[in-house]
Motif scaffolding. Structure first.
Motif, PDB file in Angstrom:
ATOM      1  N   HIS A  60      28.050 -27.192  25.157  1.00 33.52           N
ATOM      2  CA  HIS A  60      26.823 -27.392  26.314  1.00 33.52           C
ATOM      3  C   HIS A  60      26.718 -28.578  26.011  1.00 33.52           C
ATOM      4  N   ALA A  61      27.204 -29.921  25.686  1.00 33.74           N
ATOM      5  CA  ALA A  61      27.105 -30.712  25.059  1.00 33.74           C
ATOM      6  C   ALA A  61      27.213 -31.748  26.466  1.00 33.74           C
ATOM      7  N   MET A  62      28.437 -30.912  26.858  1.00 34.40           N
ATOM      8  CA  MET A  62      29.636 -31.493  27.956  1.00 34.40           C
ATOM      9  C   MET A  62      29.233 -30.670  28.987  1.00 34.40           C
ATOM     10  N   GLY A  63      27.795 -29.888  29.405  1.00 30.07           N
ATOM     11  CA  GLY A  63      27.326 -28.950  30.247  1.00 30.07           C
ATOM     12  C   GLY A  63      27.845 -28.317  31.266  1.00 30.07           C
ATOM     13  N   TRP A  64      28.129 -27.926  29.584  1.00 27.52           N
ATOM     14  CA  TRP A  64      29.576 -26.343  30.943  1.00 27.52           C
ATOM     15  C   TRP A  64      28.399 -24.925  29.775  1.00 27.52           C
ATOM     16  N   SER A  65      28.303 -24.545  30.183  1.00 30.49           N
ATOM     17  CA  SER A  65      28.101 -22.674  29.567  1.00 30.49           C
ATOM     18  C   SER A  65      28.922 -21.454  29.640  1.00 30.49           C
ATOM     19  N   ILE A  66      28.754 -21.268  28.562  1.00 30.39           N
ATOM     20  CA  ILE A  66      30.026 -20.809  27.729  1.00 30.39           C
ATOM     21  C   ILE A  66      30.304 -18.945  29.651  1.00 30.39           C
ATOM     22  N   THR A  67      29.420 -19.265  29.863  1.00 33.01           N
ATOM     23  CA  THR A  67      29.629 -18.111  31.655  1.00 33.01           C
ATOM     24  C   THR A  67      30.859 -18.653  32.056  1.00 33.01           C
ATOM     25  N   GLY A  68      30.239 -20.167  32.509  1.00 38.44           N
ATOM     26  CA  GLY A  68      31.389 -21.297  33.304  1.00 38.44           C
ATOM     27  C   GLY A  68      32.771 -20.884  32.842  1.00 38.44           C
ATOM     28  N   TYR A  69      32.709 -21.052  31.425  1.00 43.07           N
ATOM     29  CA  TYR A  69      33.586 -21.522  30.190  1.00 43.07           C
ATOM     30  C   TYR A  69      34.538 -20.014  30.647  1.00 43.07           C
ATOM     31  N   ALA A  70      33.871 -19.353  30.405  1.00 44.31           N
ATOM     32  CA  ALA A  70      34.792 -17.968  30.805  1.00 44.31           C
ATOM     33  C   ALA A  70      35.248 -17.297  32.296  1.00 44.31           C
ATOM     34  N   TRP A  71      34.772 -17.482  32.886  1.00 46.83           N
ATOM     35  CA  TRP A  71      35.284 -17.658  34.561  1.00 46.83           C
ATOM     36  C   TRP A  71      36.535 -19.100  35.173  1.00 46.83           C
ATOM     37  N   TYR A  72      36.001 -20.359  33.887  1.00 48.14           N
ATOM     38  CA  TYR A  72      37.654 -21.086  34.515  1.00 48.14           C
ATOM     39  C   TYR A  72      38.281 -20.894  33.527  1.00 48.14           C
ATOM     40  N   THR A  73      38.423 -20.035  33.070  1.00 52.40           N
ATOM     41  CA  THR A  73      39.505 -19.462  31.739  1.00 52.40           C
ATOM     42  C   THR A  73      40.003 -17.896  32.462  1.00 52.40           C
ATOM     43  N   THR A  74      39.627 -17.573  33.012  1.00 53.57           N
ATOM     44  CA  THR A  74      39.576 -16.527  33.394  1.00 53.57           C
ATOM     45  C   THR A  74      40.696 -16.649  35.053  1.00 53.57           C
ATOM     46  N   LEU A  75      40.182 -17.473  35.447  1.00 57.08           N
ATOM     47  CA  LEU A  75      40.437 -17.831  36.896  1.00 57.08           C
ATOM     48  C   LEU A  75      41.498 -18.808  36.821  1.00 57.08           C
ATOM     49  N   THR A  76      41.979 -19.627  35.931  1.00 55.49           N
ATOM     50  CA  THR A  76      42.812 -20.264  35.752  1.00 55.49           C
ATOM     51  C   THR A  76      44.543 -19.266  35.144  1.00 55.49           C
ATOM     52  N   ARG A  77      43.932 -18.484  34.233  1.00 53.74           N
ATOM     53  CA  ARG A  77      44.998 -17.989  33.443  1.00 53.74           C
ATOM     54  C   ARG A  77      45.331 -16.895  34.477  1.00 53.74           C
ATOM     55  N   SER A  78      44.798 -16.107  35.689  1.00 53.97           N
ATOM     56  CA  SER A  78      45.193 -15.230  36.422  1.00 53.97           C
ATOM     57  C   SER A  78      46.213 -15.565  38.051  1.00 53.97           C
ATOM     58  N   ALA A  79      45.437 -17.333  38.246  1.00 54.10           N
ATOM     59  CA  ALA A  79      46.340 -18.256  38.711  1.00 54.10           C
ATOM     60  C   ALA A  79      47.642 -18.212  38.914  1.00 54.10           C
ATOM     61  N   LEU A  80      47.727 -18.465  37.452  1.00 55.64           N
ATOM     62  CA  LEU A  80      49.036 -19.056  36.729  1.00 55.64           C
ATOM     63  C   LEU A  80      49.733 -18.147  37.173  1.00 55.64           C
ATOM     64  N   LYS A  81      49.467 -16.792  36.258  1.00 59.28           N
ATOM     65  CA  LYS A  81      50.299 -15.720  36.271  1.00 59.28           C
ATOM     66  C   LYS A  81      50.788 -15.358  38.030  1.00 59.28           C
ATOM     67  N   LEU A  82      49.570 -15.395  38.398  1.00 61.63           N
ATOM     68  CA  LEU A  82      49.848 -14.744  40.238  1.00 61.63           C
ATOM     69  C   LEU A  82      51.352 -15.637  40.089  1.00 61.63           C
ATOM     70  N   ILE A  83      51.237 -16.836  39.839  1.00 65.79           N
ATOM     71  CA  ILE A  83      52.221 -17.681  40.576  1.00 65.79           C
ATOM     72  C   ILE A  83      53.325 -17.658  39.809  1.00 65.79           C
TER      73      ILE A  83
END
Length: 217
Positions: A60-83
């Motif tokens: 929160h101090a960096m201006g991120w929400s926990i929902t944004g963190y969840a989407w970012y983490t899921t999308l990056t992990r999924s993209a790396l797995k797809l590659i």
């Protein structure tokens, strides 16, 4: 030899299908979990990439929400797995009779990031055995890649025993986590020291690969 190759191909297909199924199930479980604040041990939270209360405050101090963190983490992990899956599949299709290609493709498909599978095993214990098998296959394929490079043979021949030790150590880590690393440090013999160095070597490799983006094939 033909029958052995057919068996090896069949095992590769089984590993491929199991990994895709486990990862898909893991994403469906881990994504909701990333929205929750983790009150478990720090190590357990980190293995599932869940945020602790202090982590949420920092987010929160960096201006991120926990929902944004969840989407970012899921999308990056999924993209790396797809590659990884695409690269592993291409390696296997281009050289279906090459043992070195089998090992490299299995490693690329599974990888070393177990966070999604750890989250799945934590929420749905019925998947525990499948996730542990996949994780063990990934770390064994990672070691075999270096032991067998470039022609698919152990050179020198005695390195096959190192590969066996590596496999046995991580089998203990994944299937008996409560007694593996802690026991090694509390009752460390010469053999235990070798095992501990192998464990720490894994963490070193993960750090190097994640930060330097080293190509492994």
């Amino acid at each position: 030899m033909t029958n052995l190759r057919r068996l090896a191909r069949g095992l590769w297909v089984a590993i491929f299908v199991l990994q895709i199924a486990v990862f898909a199930a893991g994403v469906s479980v881990s994504f909701p979990g990333l929205h929750q604040v983790c009150t478990d041990t720090a190590q357990a939270c980190q293995s599932r990439l869940q945020l602790t209360p202090s982590g949420v405050d920092g987010l929160h101090a960096m201006g991120w929400s926990i929902t944004g963190y969840a989407w970012y983490t899921t999308l990056t992990r999924s993209a790396l797995k797809l590659i990884g899956v695409i690269v592993g599949l291409l390696i296997f299709l281009r050289r279906p009779n090459d043992r070195m290609a089998w090992v490299a493709s299995v490693y690329r498909i599974i990888g070393l990031d177990n966070s999604v599978m750890d989250a799945l095993a934590a929420v749905m214990p019925a998947w525990w055995l499948s996730t542990r098998i996949i994780e063990l296959l990934g770390i064994v394929a990672f070691a075999l890649f270096f032991y067998l490079f470039p022609d698919g043979r152990f050179v020198p021949r005695w390195t096959r025993w190192l590969a066996l030790v590596w496999t046995l150590v991580f089998a203990g880590v994944y299937f008996f986590p409560a007694v593996s690393y802690t026991h090694l440090r509390a009752h460390e013999t010469v053999l235990d020291l070798v095992c501990r160095l192998l464990l720490e070597k894994k963490n070193l490799f993960i750090i190097i690969i994640s930060h330097l983006k080293l190509p492994l094939y």
